[in-house]
Design a protein around this motif. Sequence first.
Motif, mmCIF file in Angstrom:
data_model
loop_
_atom_site.group_PDB
_atom_site.id
_atom_site.type_symbol
_atom_site.label_atom_id
_atom_site.label_comp_id
_atom_site.label_asym_id
_atom_site.label_seq_id
_atom_site.Cartn_x
_atom_site.Cartn_y
_atom_site.Cartn_z
ATOM 1 N N GLY A 275 0.779 -1.222 0.000
ATOM 2 C CA GLY A 275 0.000 0.000 0.000
ATOM 3 C C GLY A 275 0.814 1.276 0.000
ATOM 4 O O GLY A 275 0.240 2.380 0.046
ATOM 5 N N LYS A 276 2.140 1.182 -0.093
ATOM 6 C CA LYS A 276 2.977 2.378 -0.080
ATOM 7 C C LYS A 276 3.148 2.937 -1.489
ATOM 8 O O LYS A 276 3.190 2.194 -2.462
ATOM 9 C CB LYS A 276 4.342 2.052 0.521
ATOM 10 N N ARG A 277 3.265 4.241 -1.584
ATOM 11 C CA ARG A 277 3.606 4.934 -2.831
ATOM 12 C C ARG A 277 4.948 5.598 -2.599
ATOM 13 O O ARG A 277 5.103 6.356 -1.638
ATOM 14 C CB ARG A 277 2.529 5.957 -3.196
ATOM 15 N N LEU A 278 5.927 5.333 -3.468
ATOM 16 C CA LEU A 278 7.281 5.760 -3.118
ATOM 17 C C LEU A 278 8.117 6.135 -4.326
ATOM 18 O O LEU A 278 7.851 5.697 -5.455
ATOM 19 C CB LEU A 278 7.998 4.671 -2.336
ATOM 20 N N LYS A 279 9.144 6.944 -4.043
ATOM 21 C CA LYS A 279 10.246 7.188 -4.965
ATOM 22 C C LYS A 279 11.474 6.508 -4.366
ATOM 23 O O LYS A 279 11.781 6.717 -3.188
ATOM 24 C CB LYS A 279 10.523 8.685 -5.117
ATOM 25 N N HIS A 280 12.133 5.708 -5.172
ATOM 26 C CA HIS A 280 13.324 4.999 -4.691
ATOM 27 C C HIS A 280 14.485 5.405 -5.587
ATOM 28 O O HIS A 280 14.726 4.832 -6.642
ATOM 29 C CB HIS A 280 13.099 3.487 -4.728
#
Length: 439
Positions: A118-123
């Motif tokens: 459920g996470k939204r991320l920039k990696h």
Amino acid sequence: MKIGMVSLGCPKNLVDSEVMLGLIREKQLEITNNSEDADIIIVNTCGFIESAKEESINTVLQMAEYKQTGSCKYLIMTGCLGQRYADELFESMPEIDAIVGTDSFTDISWVIEQVMSGKRLKHLEKLTSKNVILPPRMLTTPGYMAYLKIAEGCDNCCSYCIIPQLRGPYTSRPYDEVMAEAKALAESGVKELIVVAQDTTRYGEDTTGNLLLPQLLRDLNALEGIQWIRVMYLYPNNFTDELIDAFASLDKVCKYIDIPLQHASDRLLDSMNRYDTRAQVEELLHKLRTRVKNITIRTTFIVGFPGETEEDFAELKDFVAQQRFENAGVFQYSQEEGTVAGAMENQIAPEVKENRYHELMALQAEISEEIHQAREGAELDVLVEGFDEDNLAYGRSAHEAPDIDGTIFIENAENLQIGDIVRVRISQGFTYEMVGERI
């Protein structure tokens, strides 16, 4: 979960996609070629020039539609475009669940776990160290060919190019690892090995202080199973006599030189931050043609670079007419923010760039057709790549690289299979293709 992958851009980007697929396969996740059925879609983007950026954005938006019409639950952007515009894209495109940078793609399995939770991320990682030790790949090319990436990043800093900012400094892969991967590819049935990097001639300079490409070619030439070794992206400034000797003497190394020259005007070459003059390039081309039998030289040119005058363009046409390259690609200059050339004031009008592009392409098309017609009657080994609707086989010889150069159609193709290498006598030559008869 079913994972789908769309890979855009250059062969170097394709290798990254294959590494990600290999990591996904290790996690025992199912991989699908049908984006409509995929629960997670990964788009490995290109951000090199404007047309590539537009293609990447359009593809991401097309894949996002499968959140409404297909099975897609999560959309992940990887590659150069994500690295270049991560903040803007993350904010403006809520359809994207994760953006992964060019030095972080080997963490794709972890990123998948994050979005599924459920996470939204920039990696994104800083490009100070490189992922040069690559895990096993899942090849997406036909079984008879594979790309071998020997380095990552670039230090050349051509004034028109954004790649050093997207891929970081030039970093060679460890020699033993490159050879181990090449041996594994040969054992898997690969016949054509295509060596790639941003600049293949610089391989080893950063790690040993020496240019190791000639030795690498000698060791690759000794591998059983490999029949063709093709080298791409050979920059002229490090094209040593030792490297010329390797091309001339090694029987499996294709006598095919892919050497991006970009222009012939010394003034513009200096403005582009290129390291060679026209005279130096002409001397190198003369050496290559003198010492390497049956050589094919392919190059690329940029028209409409800032400050290009009619005299500069006339000099470029004169150079092309004199050198008579077997194959050449022409690109209209793309003004890119963040580059030295992008900030230059003397930009060329789009219609002028367009006209110069067509004029130079027409000149090269005439040259290519004459060269292909001169090959009528010659015999070539041709790698079979497929069959058309009339069951006519088609493929390439050592003179053509995949997805770049022309095609050879083969008559009398009964009982041939994709991946076969057969002897063909050329009967007709055209601008971008030839027709021949199987011997």
